[in-house]
Design an enzyme around this catalytic site. Structure first.
Site, PDB file in Angstrom:
ATOM      1  N   ALA A 140       7.732 -29.206   1.903  1.00  0.00           N
ATOM      2  CA  ALA A 140       7.494 -28.098   2.820  1.00  0.00           C
ATOM      3  C   ALA A 140       8.737 -27.851   3.665  1.00  0.00           C
ATOM      4  O   ALA A 140       9.447 -28.781   4.037  1.00  0.00           O
ATOM      5  CB  ALA A 140       6.303 -28.407   3.719  1.00  0.00           C
ATOM      6  N   GLY A 141       8.978 -26.582   3.968  1.00  0.00           N
ATOM      7  CA  GLY A 141      10.144 -26.203   4.749  1.00  0.00           C
ATOM      8  C   GLY A 141      11.176 -25.457   3.938  1.00  0.00           C
ATOM      9  O   GLY A 141      11.891 -24.604   4.467  1.00  0.00           O
TER      10      GLY A 141
ATOM     11  N   ASP B 145      10.446 -23.503   1.226  1.00  0.00           N
ATOM     12  CA  ASP B 145       9.829 -22.212   0.885  1.00  0.00           C
ATOM     13  C   ASP B 145       8.631 -22.008   1.805  1.00  0.00           C
ATOM     14  O   ASP B 145       7.497 -22.263   1.433  1.00  0.00           O
ATOM     15  CB  ASP B 145       9.413 -22.213  -0.584  1.00  0.00           C
TER      16      ASP B 145
ATOM     17  N   THR C 168       5.668 -25.131   6.836  1.00  0.00           N
ATOM     18  CA  THR C 168       4.397 -25.274   7.533  1.00  0.00           C
ATOM     19  C   THR C 168       3.928 -23.917   8.069  1.00  0.00           C
ATOM     20  O   THR C 168       4.691 -23.192   8.705  1.00  0.00           O
ATOM     21  CB  THR C 168       4.530 -26.267   8.699  1.00  0.00           C
TER      22      THR C 168
ATOM     23  N   ASN D 210       1.057 -26.442   3.441  1.00  0.00           N
ATOM     24  CA  ASN D 210       1.189 -27.297   4.611  1.00  0.00           C
ATOM     25  C   ASN D 210       0.812 -26.499   5.854  1.00  0.00           C
ATOM     26  O   ASN D 210       1.355 -25.423   6.091  1.00  0.00           O
ATOM     27  CB  ASN D 210       2.649 -27.778   4.685  1.00  0.00           C
TER      28      ASN D 210
ATOM     29  N   ASN E 115      -0.219 -31.264   8.633  1.00  0.00           N
ATOM     30  CA  ASN E 115       1.079 -31.743   9.111  1.00  0.00           C
ATOM     31  C   ASN E 115       0.943 -32.410  10.484  1.00  0.00           C
ATOM     32  O   ASN E 115       0.681 -31.745  11.478  1.00  0.00           O
ATOM     33  CB  ASN E 115       2.061 -30.565   9.188  1.00  0.00           C
TER      34      ASN E 115
ATOM     35  N   SER F 215       5.131 -32.491  12.928  1.00  0.00           N
ATOM     36  CA  SER F 215       5.824 -31.476  13.710  1.00  0.00           C
ATOM     37  C   SER F 215       5.940 -31.903  15.168  1.00  0.00           C
ATOM     38  O   SER F 215       5.159 -32.734  15.649  1.00  0.00           O
ATOM     39  CB  SER F 215       5.071 -30.151  13.633  1.00  0.00           C
TER      40      SER F 215
END
Length: 326
Positions: A66-67, A69, A90, A116, A149, A152
């Protein structure tokens, strides 16, 4: 575009470098999809056999973290790049209006799609269940699996010892909503939880035991989580010491879980040796991000070809320590 140029851009203009890396991946996926043949795909699969994880059939254990796309513009088309999975996001409640009306996540084939989800900036820990539950319902129909998630900055307060009861309530609410959505939709979507493993730490976070008890479907173990690494940090990840430490963390997590939850390993993975090390340590799937920035969209196919030098997924490489190159 050379690795040297991308390294220079990551030093001076990292945001531009990441945008270029993503554009290259989208273009390459489109090109590979047009050129692909069944024979070509057979060669590229190499030793990375399909994996059944969380009740889902993954074409291979390589994934995009994740991150890379966020909006799913590459999405399932990542399969054309040699990946068996891509995790988008996310995504927060503030993103749902855009996401539910987007078509790219519906397109493509060959790669499993994870979504995510997280908290909106400014959401207090006590209001976290509302954010996660809104996102869970909104992405349910698009995702093959969903990742909660907890890595974060916004989610940091959820893992504070003083919020233990609140975290338990959040996790229980997510599992309850998963059951309700399964009944309504007639479709079970696995829930993974993403946790941070601090580089060099000896013990997995306390929350891991609760995830197993509540019967979540997987743990996404992110080592050194955060934005794409600087060139210096990326270079450090190539050293045997960092690779060995990462594999030891996965190994300890796998021992703690005792097979009750599959592990998706994230962080510092950029070569066939890294993949073999994580799989040997107990990961069922691996995800990469920085390697796509520094090495380009062909990295998965390169890893697949190089995996012929390693035992197939699930067995410890003979004569190798975790993280060493052959």
């Amino acid at each position: 575009m050379s690795r040297h140029l991308m390294t220079a851009l990551m030093r001076g203009k990292p945001s531009l470098a990441r945008r270029l890396a993503f554009a290259r991946a989208r273009w390459s996926a489109w090109r590979q999809a047009r050129l692909a043949t069944s024979a070509d795909q057979e060669v590229k699969t190499g030793c990375l056999a399909p994996q059944r994880v969380m009740g889902l059939e993954f074409p291979n254990p390589l994934g995009i973290a994740a991150g890379f796309d966020r909006w799913g513009q590459l999405g399932r088309k990542a399969g054309a790049l040699g990946f068996g999975c891509i995790e988008i996001g996310t995504l927060t409640p503030l993103d749902m209006a855009v996401f539910v009306n987007s078509e790219p996540t519906r397109d493509g084939s060959g790669a499993m799609l994870g979504v995510n989800i997280g908290m909106s900036p400014g959401t207090e820990a006590s209001q976290a269940p509302q954010d996660y539950l809104v996102c869970l319902g909104a992405v349910w129909s698009r995702a093959d699996y969903i990742t909660i998630n907890l890595c974060s900055p916004q989610a940091g307060a959820l893992l504070h010892p003083d919020f233990k009861a609140g975290l338990d309530e959040l996790l229980a609410a997510l599992k309850q909503e998963q059951r309700a959505l399964t009944v309504v939709s007639g479709r079970y979507v696995p829930l993974a939880v993403k946790i941070r493993l601090t580089q060099g730490s000896r013990e997995p976070p306390e929350v891991v035991a609760r995830l197993a008890a509540l019967r979540f479907d997987a743990v996404v173990a992110a080592i050194d989580a955060g934005p794409p690494a600087t060139p210096e940090r990326y270079a450090m990840w190539q050293t045997p010491l960092w690779q060995r430490q990462a594999c030891e963390q996965v190994d300890r997590l796998a021992t703690l879980l005792a097979g009750n939850l599959p592990i998706i390993a994230v962080g510092g993975i950029a070569s066939a040796g890294h993949v073999a090390g994580r799989l040997s340590a107990g990961a069922a799937l691996v995800q990469m991000h920085d390697a796509l920035v520094y090495q380009g969209p062909g990295v998965a196919h390169i890893i697949q070809r190089e995996m012929v030098n390693y035992p197939c997924a699930g067995s410890k490489p003979s004569g190798l320590q975790f993280g060493e190159e052959g």
